[in-house]
Write a protein that holds these residues in place. Structure first.
Motif, PDB file in Angstrom:
ATOM      1  N   GLY B 120       0.786  -1.230   0.000  1.00  0.00           N
ATOM      2  CA  GLY B 120       0.000   0.000   0.000  1.00  0.00           C
ATOM      3  C   GLY B 120       0.817   1.278   0.000  1.00  0.00           C
ATOM      4  N   THR B 121       2.148   1.180   0.072  1.00  0.00           N
ATOM      5  CA  THR B 121       2.967   2.396   0.150  1.00  0.00           C
ATOM      6  C   THR B 121       2.817   3.244  -1.103  1.00  0.00           C
ATOM      7  N   PRO B 122       2.526   4.538  -0.946  1.00  0.00           N
ATOM      8  CA  PRO B 122       2.448   5.378  -2.143  1.00  0.00           C
ATOM      9  C   PRO B 122       3.825   5.521  -2.796  1.00  0.00           C
ATOM     10  N   GLN B 124       6.183   7.549  -5.978  1.00  0.00           N
ATOM     11  CA  GLN B 124       6.226   8.703  -6.864  1.00  0.00           C
ATOM     12  C   GLN B 124       7.500   8.688  -7.681  1.00  0.00           C
ATOM     13  N   THR B 215       4.260  10.919 -11.700  1.00  0.00           N
ATOM     14  CA  THR B 215       5.376  11.843 -11.488  1.00  0.00           C
ATOM     15  C   THR B 215       4.858  13.147 -10.881  1.00  0.00           C
ATOM     16  N   ALA B 216       3.626  13.516 -11.272  1.00  0.00           N
ATOM     17  CA  ALA B 216       3.060  14.777 -10.798  1.00  0.00           C
ATOM     18  C   ALA B 216       2.429  14.628  -9.415  1.00  0.00           C
ATOM     19  N   GLN B 217       1.868  13.472  -9.127  1.00  0.00           N
ATOM     20  CA  GLN B 217       1.227  13.253  -7.830  1.00  0.00           C
ATOM     21  C   GLN B 217       1.444  11.802  -7.415  1.00  0.00           C
ATOM     22  N   PRO B 218       1.381  11.493  -6.106  1.00  0.00           N
ATOM     23  CA  PRO B 218       1.713  10.142  -5.672  1.00  0.00           C
ATOM     24  C   PRO B 218       0.793   9.090  -6.297  1.00  0.00           C
ATOM     25  N   ALA B 220      -1.010   5.612  -5.815  1.00  0.00           N
ATOM     26  CA  ALA B 220      -1.417   4.717  -4.732  1.00  0.00           C
ATOM     27  C   ALA B 220      -2.656   3.958  -5.149  1.00  0.00           C
ATOM     28  N   GLN B 221      -3.001   2.955  -4.384  1.00  0.00           N
ATOM     29  CA  GLN B 221      -4.230   2.206  -4.633  1.00  0.00           C
ATOM     30  C   GLN B 221      -5.397   3.188  -4.669  1.00  0.00           C
ATOM     31  N   ARG B 226     -10.265   6.598  -9.628  1.00  0.00           N
ATOM     32  CA  ARG B 226     -10.323   8.036  -9.818  1.00  0.00           C
ATOM     33  C   ARG B 226     -10.148   8.396 -11.293  1.00  0.00           C
TER      34      ARG B 226
END
Lengths: 423, 291
Positions: B120-122, B124, B215-218, B220-221, B226
Motif C-alpha cells: 500500500g505504500t504510495p 512517486q 510523477t506529478a502526484q503520488p 497509490a491504490q 479516480r
C-alpha cells in the motif's frame, strides 16, 4: 532410500502420537481470547496501517500470545480510512469472527463511527487504535470505548505557543484535511496561537486530494509567516512534493502525522523542505528515554529486514500503547471476560500504564488518555531525516488544561469552528 | 491577477494529464464501441510496472532512469491492452454490456493483484533534473517545469492522434471501421487485427498517463477508480470518440476542478458533476459528439 522412508514414517508416527497426547489437555485449557485488529491497509494511510500491525504483532510475540493463562488469537481486518468501511469491517469482526475486543481504528472519522457502534454492543469492548478526533471521547462518549492514545488536539500542546513566542511568527496559513482528525489538530494549535494574539488563514481540502497546486499558489502569495500543514499519508506527501516544486520557502509547522517516518521514509523532494520542520505529537524518532530506546531497538531487530522503518511510526506506537492497555487489564483480571466483560472494563478504566515512549498513561472519566506530548524538530542525522524531541509537556489532558466546561463551550472542532478565539 | 493566471495554468496542466488518459479511453470507444472499465487499471498497472523498472535505475543515479521507467510502463500497458482484446473482448464483439462487465471484473482483479505485489505504500517518480525544477512563466512567476512538460506531452499526443487518424492508412481503416465494420472487412481489411492495434494504442495512452500522473502526484491504490471516473466524465462532456471533444472536456473538467479548489475546496467536486449534468441535459451526445 528405505532407511530414509522408515525414518520419515517414524517421525510422522511420532508427531501423530505427540499431537494425540497433547490434544487431550488442550481441551481442558480455557478458550482463547479473540482480539480483532482494524487498521487501514488500503487508501491514504496504508503505510501507517501496515506499520501498526507490525508493532501489534511484535508485542504479541513478546508475550508469546498468552496473557492471564489464556491464548490471544489476533484477527486482522482492514479498512480504507472511510468511516462506513471501518464500520462494516468492525461489524464483520464482531458478528462473523466473534471477537471479544476490537483494537482499532486508525483514522479520525472511523473512530467516531466505531465509538457509536460500540454503544450498541453488550459484552464487547473497542479500544482505539490510532484515531485522534477529539469528539470520539470528549462529547457523548461510549461506556465501552477506551482510548489509551492521546487525541489530535492534545498532540498540538505547546506548538502554538512555541510558534508565537519562540519563532516570533504572528500570522500563519493552516492547510488541513477536511475531516475530523485535522479539525482536532487545527483546534489544538489555534487554541494557543490565537489566544496569544496570532492570526490564522485556513485552507481546507478533502481527504484524498492529490493536487494542491492552486492552494499552494494562494499560500505562497499570502502574508503568512509560516505554513501549518495538517495533512497525512498520500495527501501530505503530495502537498509537500508540490510545495517543494513550487519553490515554497516559508517555514513549515507540521501536524503530528506529517513529522513521521511514514512521510520521511518516502523518497522525494519533500524531504528537503521538511528539514527543520517543527511539530508536536505523542512520539518522536529520538526521545531521550530508556523505555523508548529499548522499544525502538526491538522494533528494528524485528522489522528492519522485513520492510520496517528506521523507527516505528506514530500509528504503530499508538496501536502498541492501546494494546498495552488491553494487555494490562487482561493481566489484572487474569483473562476473565465473563459477566459481559464488566471486570475487564473496570480494569481498563483504572489502568495506569507506560507507553512505548516512556510516557505515563492514565485514563480520565471519559476513558481518554492523559499523557505526555513532545515538541519535535526534523533534523538530518547520519544521512537520514529524523524527528527529534526537544520539548516535553507531561500529563496533557484532553482540554489542554482548560476547565472541561469552558472547553466544551468552545464547541466541537469543525471547519467552521477551528478554535481561533482571542483571549 | 497572477493568482488567477496560476490557477488557470494549474487547471490546464491538470487537464493535460486528464486528456492523455481519457484520449485512450475515447479512442477505444470510438472504434470498438467498448466502454473499457479497465482503463483505470491500465493506468495503475503502467504506473507500478514503470516504477519497478525506474527505482533500481534511480538508485544507481543514471540520468535515463525516468525515461526507461516511462517506456517500460507504456510498453507493458500496450501489451496488456492487446492481450485483453485478443483473449477476452475479441470473441464477444458487439456485446457491449458483457464487455463492460468483463472489464469491470478485470479491473478489480488487477487492483488486488497490484496491492498484493506492491503493497500500500504510495510511490512517486522523480523526473530528470532537466524537467523537474521550476521555470519562469510570464504573469505567473516560478512554475513547476514538469507541469509544463505535461502540456507538451498532451499536445504531442493530440497532434499524433490527429495525424494518425487523418493522415495514415491505419487511420483511414480506423475511421472506416467506426462507420461500417462489415464493409471494411469486405474490402479485405483484417478488422480484428485493427481492433487489437487500437486497443494496444488506447492502453498505451493510459499507461503514458499512468507514469506522467505518478510523477506529478503520488501513485497509490485507488488511483485506478479516480482516473476511470475522470475519463468517463471527460469523454461524456466532450463527446465519445472525438479527439477534439476529449481535449475540450479535459480542459473544462481540469480548470473547473482547480477553480473549485481555490474558491470552495470542500465542494469543488460538485462543480465537475455540475458540468456533466448540464451537458447531458442540453446535449446528451457530448459537446462535440456526433448524434
Amino acid at each position: 532410500m528405505t532407511i530414509r522412508m522408515t525414518r520419515r514414517a517414524a517421525l510422522l508416527g511420532g508427531a501423530g502420537l505427540a499431537a494425540g497426547t497433547l490434544a487431550a489437555p488442550a481441551v481442558a485449557q480455557p478458550s482463547p481470547i479473540r482480539l480483532g485488529g482494524l487498521t487501514t491497509l488500503e487508501g491514504p494511510f496504508a503505510t501507517g496501517g501496515q506499520d501498526a500491525y507490525r508493532c501489534v504483532q511484535m508485542e504479541l510475540e513478546r508475550i508469546n500470545h498468552t496473557i492471564g493463562g489464556r491464548r490471544i488469537e489476533f484477527i486482522r481486518e482492514s479498512s480504507n480510512a472511510q468511516a462506513d468501511v471501518a464500520l462494516a469491517r468492525a461489524r464483520k469482526l464482531i458478528e462473523q469472527d466473534n471477537v471479544d475486543i476490537i483494537l482499532g481504528p486508525l483514522s479520525g472519522a472511523e473512530g467516531i463511527a466505531l465509538r457509536d457502534y460500540s454503544r450498541t454492543l453488550t459484552g464487547k469492548t473497542i479500544v482505539n487504535g490510532s484515531s485522534g478526533a477529539s469528539d470520539t471521547t470528549l462529547r457523548n462518549p461510549s461506556p465501552n470505548f477506551f482510548r489509551f492514545s492521546t487525541d489530535g488536539t492534545q498532540w498540538m500542546a505547546g506548538l502554538g505557543r512555541h510558534v508565537f513566542q519562540q519563532m516570533g511568527i504572528r500570522e500563519v496559513a493552516v492547510t488541513a484535511g477536511d475531516y475530523a482528525f485535522p479539525y482536532a489538530q487545527v483546534f489544538g494549535f489555534n487554541l494557543e496561537f490565537c489566544r496569544l494574539g496570532g492570526r490564522v488563514q485556513h485552507y481546507w481540502a478533502p481527504l484524498g486530494t492529490t493536487d494542491f497546486t492552486s492552494q499552494i499558489a494562494q499560500i505562497n502569495r499570502s502574508n503568512a509567516g509560516a505554513v501549518v500543514v495538517v495533512h497525512g499519508g498520500t495527501d501530505g506527501l503530495a502537498f509537500m512534493t508540490q510545495y517543494a516544486q513550487a519553490g515554497g520557502s516559508k517555514p513549515l509547522i507540521g501536524g503530528s502525522i506529517m513529522a513521521d517516518q511514514t512521510m520521511l521514509s518516502a523518497r522525494g523532494p519533500h524531504r528537503r523542505v521538511m528539514n527543520g520542520m517543527i511539530s508536536g505529537g505523542p512520539i518522536a524518532d529520538v526521545i531521550d528515554d530508556p523505555t523508548w530506546r529499548e522499544f525502538v531497538e526491538r522494533y528494528r531487530r524485528r522489522w528492519l529486514n522485513e520492510g520496517g522503518f528506521q523507527s516505528p511510526s506514530i500509528h504503530a506506537v499508538n496501536y502498541a500503547t492501546n494494546l498495552h492497555g488491553i494487555l494490562h487489564a487482561l493481566g489484572a483480571v487474569n483473562g476473565d471476560l465473563s459477566n459481559n466483560q464488566a471486570a475487564f472494563q473496570r480494569a481498563l478504566a483504572a489502568a495506569e500504564i507506560t507507553a512505548p515512549t516512556g510516557a505515563a498513561v492514565k485514563l480520565d472519566h471519559n476513558r481518554q488518555a492523559i499523557s505526555d506530548i513532545f515538541l519535535n524538530k526534523i533534523e538530518e542525522r547520519q544521512g537520514t531525516a529524523q524527528v527529534v524531541a526537544f520539548g516535553r509537556t507531561q500529563g496533557v489532558n484532553q482540554t489542554l488544561g482548560m476547565p472541561e466546561a469552558q472547553f466544551l463551550q468552545l464547541g466541537a472542532p469543525s471547519r467552521d469552528n477551528a478554535g481561533c478565539v482571542a483571549a | 491577477m497572477d493568482l488567477a493566471a496560476t490557477i488557470l495554468l494549474n487547471g490546464l496542466t491538470l487537464a493535460a494529464l486528464y486528456f492523455i488518459v481519457a484520449s485512450g479511453f475515447s479512442l477505444i470507444f470510438g472504434l470498438m464501441r467498448v466502454v473499457n472499465m479497465a482503463h483505470g487499471a491500465m493506468y495503475l498497472i503502467a504506473g507500478y510496472v514503470g516504477y519497478a523498472v525506474f527505482e533500481p535505475l534511480y538508485d544507481r543515479d543514471v540520468w535515463y532512469a525516468w525515461y526507461v521507467g516511462l517506456a517500460a510502463g507504456v510498453a507493458f500497458a500496450a501489451v496488456f491492452g492487446a492481450l485483453v482484446q485478443t483473449l477476452l473482448l475479441g470473441w464477444m464483439q458487439g456485446q457491449e454490456l458483457r464487455q463492460a462487465l468483463v472489464t469491470i471484473g478485470l479491473s478489480i482483479i488487477v487492483a488486488d493483484q497490484l496491492l498484493a505485489t506492491y503493497g500500500g505504500t504510495p510511490r512517486q517518480f522523480f523526473a530528470p533534473d532537466a524537467i523537474f525544477g521550476s521555470t519562469q512563466v510570464p504573469g505567473v512567476g516560478g512554475y513547476p517545469t514538469f507541469r509544463l512538460v505535461q502540456i507538451g506531452v498532451a499536445v504531442a499526443v493530440g497532434l499524433g492522434l490527429w495525424l494518425l487518424l487523418n493522415r495514415t492508412k491505419l487511420g483511414i481503416m480506423i475511421r472506416a471501421g467506426v462507420d461500417d465494420r462489415q464493409m471494411l472487412g469486405a474490402c479485405g481489411v483484417n478488422v480484428p487485427l485493427v481492433g487489437v492495434a487500437v486497443f494496444a494504442l488506447g492502453a498505451a495512452l493510459a499507461g503514458l498517463g499512468g507514469v506522467i500522473g505518478a510523477t506529478a502526484q503520488p501513485l497509490a491504490q485507488g488511483a485506478d477508480g479516480r482516473f476511470l471516473l475522470i475519463s468517463l466524465v471527460v469523454v461524456i462532456v466532450g463527446g465519445m470518440g472525438s479527439v477534439t471533444g476529449t481535449a475540450l472536456g479535459a480542459v473544462l473538467v481540469g480548470v473547473a476542478e482547480q477553480i473549485g479548489q481555490a474558491m470552495f475546496p470542500t465542494y469543488s467536486v460538485i462543480l465537475t458533476f455540475l458540468i456533466m449534468v448540464t451537458v447531458l441535459a442540453l446535449r446528451p451526445q457530448g459537446i462535440l459528439g456526433r448524434a
